[in-house]
Motif scaffolding. Structure first.
Motif, PDB file in Angstrom:
ATOM      1  N   UNK A   6      -3.387   7.753   9.705  1.00 34.51           N
ATOM      2  CA  UNK A   6      -3.063   7.952   8.294  1.00 34.51           C
ATOM      3  C   UNK A   6      -4.001   7.100   7.447  1.00 34.51           C
ATOM      4  N   UNK A   7      -4.070   7.426   6.158  1.00 34.62           N
ATOM      5  CA  UNK A   7      -4.873   6.666   5.209  1.00 34.62           C
ATOM      6  C   UNK A   7      -3.946   5.880   4.282  1.00 34.62           C
ATOM      7  N   UNK A   8      -4.210   4.596   4.142  1.00 35.45           N
ATOM      8  CA  UNK A   8      -3.446   3.764   3.224  1.00 35.45           C
ATOM      9  C   UNK A   8      -4.367   3.263   2.116  1.00 35.45           C
ATOM     10  N   UNK A   9      -3.781   2.880   0.973  1.00 36.91           N
ATOM     11  CA  UNK A   9      -4.569   2.309  -0.113  1.00 36.91           C
ATOM     12  C   UNK A   9      -3.664   1.472  -1.015  1.00 36.91           C
ATOM     13  N   UNK A  10      -4.180   0.361  -1.575  1.00 34.62           N
ATOM     14  CA  UNK A  10      -3.406  -0.414  -2.546  1.00 34.62           C
ATOM     15  C   UNK A  10      -3.202   0.410  -3.814  1.00 34.62           C
ATOM     16  N   UNK A  11      -1.969   0.693  -4.166  1.00 35.74           N
ATOM     17  CA  UNK A  11      -1.678   1.596  -5.286  1.00 35.74           C
ATOM     18  C   UNK A  11      -1.384   0.859  -6.587  1.00 35.74           C
ATOM     19  N   UNK A  12      -1.706  -0.446  -6.628  1.00 35.86           N
ATOM     20  CA  UNK A  12      -1.448  -1.210  -7.844  1.00 35.86           C
ATOM     21  C   UNK A  12      -2.734  -1.509  -8.622  1.00 35.86           C
ATOM     22  N   UNK A  13      -3.851  -0.866  -8.238  1.00 34.17           N
ATOM     23  CA  UNK A  13      -5.099  -1.119  -8.945  1.00 34.17           C
ATOM     24  C   UNK A  13      -5.956   0.145  -8.975  1.00 34.17           C
ATOM     25  N   UNK A  14      -6.826   0.222  -9.992  1.00 35.04           N
ATOM     26  CA  UNK A  14      -7.685   1.391 -10.178  1.00 35.04           C
ATOM     27  C   UNK A  14      -8.816   1.409  -9.153  1.00 35.04           C
ATOM     28  N   UNK A  15      -9.551   0.292  -9.038  1.00 33.25           N
ATOM     29  CA  UNK A  15     -10.641   0.219  -8.054  1.00 33.25           C
ATOM     30  C   UNK A  15     -10.041  -0.075  -6.684  1.00 33.25           C
ATOM     31  N   UNK A  28       0.819  -1.202   0.000  1.00 38.21           N
ATOM     32  CA  UNK A  28       0.000   0.000   0.000  1.00 38.21           C
ATOM     33  C   UNK A  28       0.855   1.254   0.000  1.00 38.21           C
ATOM     34  N   UNK A  29       0.229   2.354  -0.439  1.00 35.95           N
ATOM     35  CA  UNK A  29       0.807   3.699  -0.350  1.00 35.95           C
ATOM     36  C   UNK A  29      -0.078   4.529   0.570  1.00 35.95           C
ATOM     37  N   UNK A  30       0.161   5.853   0.622  1.00 37.76           N
ATOM     38  CA  UNK A  30      -0.503   6.692   1.617  1.00 37.76           C
ATOM     39  C   UNK A  30      -1.166   7.910   0.977  1.00 37.76           C
ATOM     40  N   UNK A  31      -2.266   8.353   1.593  1.00 37.82           N
ATOM     41  CA  UNK A  31      -2.830   9.657   1.267  1.00 37.82           C
ATOM     42  C   UNK A  31      -1.893  10.738   1.791  1.00 37.82           C
ATOM     43  N   UNK A  32      -2.092  11.994   1.380  1.00 38.05           N
ATOM     44  CA  UNK A  32      -1.065  13.028   1.497  1.00 38.05           C
ATOM     45  C   UNK A  32      -0.729  13.466   2.919  1.00 38.05           C
TER      46      UNK A  32
END
Length: 855
Positions: free
Chosen positions: A459-468, A442-446
Motif C-alpha cells: 500500500x501507499x501511505x502519505x502524511x496528510x497534514x501537509x501540502x508538500x 499518515x493516510x493511504x492512497x486509494x
C-alpha cells in the motif's frame, strides 16, 4: 595470524556477507541502455580498464543474462574479449535472422561455428547462465548455454585480455550497438579457482565491486537493477483539461486516464502513449468521479455516486453507455473505495467524505440489471476516507484512512490504522488488527495490492497534514500488525479533495505503478504523474548498508559461523600434526613483497566524474520540472506556493523574452483579474515580498521595479538560466553547428519547457519554444548529408518527435538514415507507425508511400 587463516578468513566473511545480502532479495544486476537512447548514453562495463587480465592456463568467463522486454531493437554486443594480438572474440545477439540462432560468437572477422538460441520470451522472464571456456590445451572455445555446449577450434596461447560488456570506446574496437539486456553474477575462473567475482548487486555508482581480488570494474551509464527495485521512476507527466480519473487493465498493462473528451492510454511495458477520442458527446466528468477496470469481464467503468451513475466504455465504438448530468452540485463522496465482485457481478463503493461528513456507507451496483442498492452491513467500521482497498476472492480488505467515530468532522477526526475485511456474502465488516505508525501520522492512497498466497499486501501511505507530502510504499502482513517501508519516496502535492493517488500492479512485467492526480480549480487543469517501480520492491532495510541484517540474514550468519568454527577446529588438528617432528628438514617460504612497487592509488568516484556532473549552484532550470538552486546548491523550489511560483515565472519569462519585464496592469490581469484594485494591490505586495525573500538565497538575482516594469534582475555570469542559454542558441540559426545542436539537446534533455506547470498565458511560450526547437533541428539537418552522419540524424529526428510525433520531415530523415545503415525493417516500421499516428490525429490517410519518401 597464520597465512592460511589470513587467506581464508576473509573469504568466509565475504561468504557471510553475500548470504546476508542475497537473503534480502534476488533483484540485482546491471541493466544496459541500448538503441532506445543516443550513443553517448549507452551502457558499457569494462572489467579490465586499469590493466588487462592475464592467464597462465585455461580459464572461463561466466555470467547471467536476461533481456528487457518492450524494446524495438535487440541487435548488439553482449561482450567483447580482446587478446594481446588484437583479436576480438564477441558474443552478439543478431535479431535480423530467422533460423533460430540469434546468438553468434564472432572470432576476429569471421562468424564461428558457435551459434545458438534462447527463446525471447524466456530471456524476458528469466535469467540464463552463459559460459565461455578458453581451453589452451585443446585449443578450442566452448560456449555453454542452458546446459548445452557448442565448440569452436581456435588457436589459443597464454595471453592477457580486455573484457568488455556492452558499449565501449577501446581503440579500434569501439562498439555502440548494445541490446537492452541485464547482466549479473560475472565470474572469471582459472583452473578450478574463481579469481574474480562481480555480483553487480549495487544500487548506485560507476564502479562495480569485485568481491575476491578487489579488482573494481568501471561502468558507463549504469542502470542498476537494484535501484530500479528501490527508486520510483517518473515515466510520464500529462496535463489534462478538466477533471480526470484513472484505472489499469492488468492483462494488457494499459493505464487509462479517463478525461472529458478522450481515453488516454499509457502502456507500462512499451511506454507508448496514445489517445482515443470519444465518438459520443463529451463526458462532462465531475470532481470526485472514479474509474475501475474489471479484468474478468474486461470492462472499463466510470461512476459518480451522487447521480447514481455507472457508465462503461465500448472500446470498439469508442463511446460511453451513459452521460453525466451537468452542471451538478459538489459531490458528497470524495475519495471512496471501490471494487468489482465477480461473485455477484457487482460494483461496491465504500466510504468517502463530503459536506463535513465522513461516510461508512456501502453502495452496490448490480451490473447485469443496472440497479443501485444501499447495503445494510454488520460489524464495526469507522466512517472514513483516504483509505486503501484491495480486492480478494470473497470480498475486500480495507486499510486505514481518516475519519471520526461519529462521522462528524467537527468531533475529533483522526487518522485510522485498522485493517478490516468486508465479506460480500455476509455483508459484514471484521476488524483484523490495528497498525502502529512508526513516525508521523499518515493516510493511504486509494488501492492496495493483495497477495493472498503469501499473506501480504502493498500500500501507499502519505502524511496528510501537509501540502508538500510524499507517497511511501509499505509491505505488510494480512495476519499480523506489522509493516516495512519499501522503495523510496514519491513527491506528492496533497491538497485534500483536489489530490488523488492510486497504486496498481502489472503481473506480467512485475511492475508497481503509482499515479497521482492534482486538479487546479483556478486553471481547471489536472496534472497526472505516472511512476513505475520494478518488483519485488527493495525493502528500505535491504537498501541501507547499516541495516542489512534481516531476519533471514541471521539464519545465514549462524550457519556461516558454524562453518567457520568447524574450519578452525579442522585447521588446528592439521596444525598439530604438522608440528610433530619430521625426518626431512622443513623450509619456510617467506612472504615476499617486491621492492620498488607501491600500491596504486585507486581512482575515486570524484576523479571519474569531475567535469561531467558538477554540482548545480545559483541556477534556474525551466526545461523539465521547474527547479531553483541557491548559492550553496540547495533546491529552493519547495518554498514556492502555487501563486508565488506563477508570479515568479511570469515576471522572469517576460524579462528574458522581451527585456523590459511586465507592467503592473498586465500582472494584475494575469494573476488577480478576479480581485478589486485594493485587494489585487495587497495580494501583489504580500507575494512580491515573499518572492524577494526566496530570491535572497541566490546571488545576483532579485525582483525590481526600478524601470516602471516588474523585472527579474540577474547577472548572466553568476546565475545559470537554461531558458536564456536556449534563446542564445535558437536565435543564432545562421551559426548553428553540431556543437550548438548538442548544447541544445543537453538543455532539453531534462524535458519539455516547464512540464510540471500549466497556465493559459504560458501556452504561447510553450508553443513557440516547441516550434523553435523543431525548426532549429531541421534547419541543421538540412545542412548535413545522410551519408555523412546517419546515426546523428536519427537521434536528431527522435528529438523532433519528442515535440511533434507526426513531423513529416523528421520521419523522412529518420527513414532515410535507417535505410542508409541497412536497417530497412526498422525504417519500414517507423514509417508504418507514423502513418497510424497521422491518421489518428488528422482523421485521414498519409498520402505518400514508403518508396516515395526515400526517393
Amino acid at each position: 595470524m597464520n597465512p592460511m587463516l589470513t587467506k581464508y578468513c576473509p573469504l568466509f566473511f565475504a561468504f557471510l556477507m553475500m548470504c546476508a545480502f542475497r537473503s534480502s532479495g534476488q533483484s540485482y544486476g546491471l541493466g544496459f541502455a541500448g538503441h532506445e537512447v543516443v550513443q553517448e548514453k549507452r551502457t558499457g562495463l569494462d572489467l579490465s580498464l586499469e590493466r588487462p587480465m592475464c592467464f597462465d592456463q585455461s580459464f572461463e568467463l561466466s555470467f547471467d543474462l536476461s533481456f528487457v522486454p518492450g524494446q524495438a531493437d535487440y541487435f548488439g554486443y553482449i561482450f567483447r574479449v580482446i587478446d594481446q594480438q588484437n583479436r576480438n572474440i564477441d558474443l552478439i545477439y543478431d535479431m535480423r535472422f530467422l533460423e533460430n540462432k540469434h546468438f553468434k560468437l564472432i572470432v576476429g572477422d569471421k562468424i564461428s561455428d558457435i551459434a545458438f538460441d534462447i527463446s525471447i520470451n524466456s530471456l524476458y522472464k528469466h535469467w540464463h547462465n552463459l559460459k565461455l571456456k578458453f581451453d589452451i590445451k585443446k585449443q578450442e572455445l566452448t560456449m555453454v548455454a542452458n546446459g548445452k555446449s557448442y565448440l569452436q577450434k581456435v588457436s589459443l596461447n597464454k595471453s592477457c585480455y580486455k573484457v568488455l560488456f556492452g558499449a565501449n570506446n577501446y581503440k579500434d574496437f569501439k562498439v555502440k550497438d548494445v541490446p537492452p539486456m541485464r547482466v549479473r553474477e560475472v565470474k572469471i575462473t582459472e583452473g578450478n579457482k574463481t579469481n574474480f567475482y562481480w555480483p553487480l548487486d549495487q544500487i548506485s555508482g560507476v564502479r562495480a565491486t569485485e568481491n575476491i581480488g578487489g579488482r573494481e570494474a568501471t561502468v558507463a551509464n549504469p542502470i542498476w537493477i537494484k535501484k530500479m527495485h528501490h527508486d520510483w521512476e517518473l515515466v510520464k507527466t500529462v496535463v489534462i483539461k478538466g477533471v480526470a480519473s484513472t484505472a489499469l487493465a492488468p492483462e494488457k498493462e494499459d493505464l487509462y486516464l479517463i478525461t472529458t473528451d478522450s481515453l488516454i492510454t499509457y502502456n507500462i511495458t512499451s511506454g507508448q502513449f496514445s489517445g482515443l477520442g470519444y465518438k459520443s458527446k463529451k463526458q462532462q466528468l465531475l470532481g470526485g468521479n472514479q474509474s475501475l477496470y474489471d479484468k474478468g469481464t474486461k470492462r472499463l467503468f466510470n461512476f459518480y455516486i451522487d447521480q447514481k451513475l455507472v457508465t462503461d466504455f465500448d472500446f470498439t465504438k469508442q463511446t460511453w453507455s451513459k452521460p453525466y448530468i451537468s452542471p451538478d452540485v459538489i459531490t458528497n463522496y470524495w475519495h471512496p473505495n471501490k471494487f468489482y465482485s465477480s461473485a455477484d457481478s457487482s460494483l461496491y463503493i465504500i466510504g468517502g467524505y463530503g459536506q463535513y461528513i465522513y461516510k461508512k456507507s456501502v453502495f452496490r451496483y448490480h451490473v447485469p440489471d443496472s440497479t443501485w442498492e444501499s447495503v445494510g452491513t454488520k460489524g464495526e467500521f469507522t466512517p472514513r476516507y483516504l483509505s486503501a482497498l484491495g480486492v480478494s476472492k470473497k470480498g475486500a480488505y480495507i486499510l486505514g484512512g481518516y475519519g471520526s467515530a461519529t462521522g462528524q468532522q467537527i468531533l475529533n477526526p483522526k487518522n485510522i490504522y485498522d485493517l478490516s475485511f468486508f465479506d460480500v456474502k455476509s455483508r459484514t465488516f471484521k476488524k483484523l488488527f490495528e497498525l502502529k505508525p512508526k513516525k508521523e501520522e499518515f493516510a493511504f492512497a486509494n488501492s492496495m495490492v493483495i497477495d493472498e498466497d503469501s499473506g501480504t499486501y502493498y500500500a501507499l501511505i502519505f502524511p496528510n497534514q501537509k501540502y508538500n507530502s510524499s507517497l511511501q510504499l509499505i509491505k505488510g502482513s494480512l495476519t499480523e500488525a506489522s509493516y516495512e517501508l519499501a522503495g523510496n519516496e514519491i513527491p506528492y502535492a496533497f491538497h485534500d479533495i483536489h489530490s488523488f493517488a492510486d497504486l496498481f500492479y502489472c503481473p506480467e512485467s512485475k511492475k508497481f505503478v503509482t499515479i497521482s492526480l492534482f486538479h487546479d480549480e483556478k486553471t481547471n487543469l489536472t496534472t497526472a504523474k505516472i511512476y513505475v517501480l520494478s518488483g519485488p520492491p527493495e525493502l528500505a532495510s535491504a537498501a541501507s548498508p547499516e541495516l542489512w541484517l534481516s531476519k533471514n540474514s541471521w539464519l545465514m550468519l549462524t550457519l556461516g559461523a558454524l562453518l567457520l568454527i568447524a574450519f578452525i577446529v579442522l585447521y588446528r588438528k592439521r596444525k598439530e600434526k604438522l608440528h610433530q617432528p619430521s625426518v626431512v628438514g622443513q623450509k619456510t617460504v617467506p612472504h615476499v613483497i617486491e621492492a620498488g612497487k607501491e600500491l596504486e592509488k585507486p581512482e575515486t568516484l570524484s576523479d571519474m566524474t569531475s567535469g561531467q556532473s558538477a554540482e548545480i549552484k545559483n541556477a534556474i532550470l525551466l526545461f523539465g520540472d521547474l527547479q531553483l538552486f541557491d548559492r550553496d546548491g540547495n533546491d529552493i523550489t519547495k518554498y514556492f506556493t502555487p501563486l508565488i511560483r506563477e508570479l515568479f515565472l511570469v515576471v522572469l519569462l517576460y524579462t528574458i523574452k522581451w527585456g523590459r519585464g511586465i507592467s503592473t496592469e498586465k500582472l494584475t490581469e494575469i494573476l488577480w483579474f478576479d480581485k478589486t484594485a485594493d485587494s489585487a494591490r495587497n495580494n501583489r505586495s504580500v507575494n512580491i515580498a515573499k518572492l524577494k525573500t526566496i530570491l535572497e538565497k541566490m546571488d545576483s538575482c532579485q525582483i525590481s521595479k526600478k524601470t516602471g516594469y516588474w523585472k527579474i534582475i540577474f547577472e548572466e555570469q553568476s546565475v545559470k538560466i537554461d531558458y536564456s542559454q536556449y534563446l542564445n542558441i535558437v536565435n543564432s540559426k545562421g551559426e548553428i553547428d553540431k556543437q550548438r545542436i548538442n548544447e541544445l539537446t543537453q538543455i532539453i534533455h531534462r524535458g519539455s519547457f516547464l512540464s510540471n506547470v500549466e497556465y493559459d498565458w504560458l501556452d504561447a511560450f510553450k508553443s513557440e519554444i516547441s516550434n523553435e526547437i523543431i525548426d532549429t533541428y531541421l534547419h541543421y539537418a538540412n545542412t548535413v548529408k545522410i551519408a555523412d552522419d546517419p546515426e546523428f540524424l536519427i537521434n536528431l529526428a527522435n528529438y523532433v518527435f519528442y515535440f511533434d510525433q507526426v513531423n513529416e520531415a523528421a520521419m523522412i530523415i529518420k527513414c532515410k538514415a535507417l535505410v542508409h545503415l541497412g536497417k530497412h525493417s526498422l525504417a519500414k516500421t517507423k514509417f508504418e507507425t507514423f502513418c497510424k499516428e497521422y491518421k489518428a490525429i488528422y482523421g485521414e490517410e498519409y498520402k505518400q508511400t514508403f518508396q516515395t519518401i526515400l526517393e
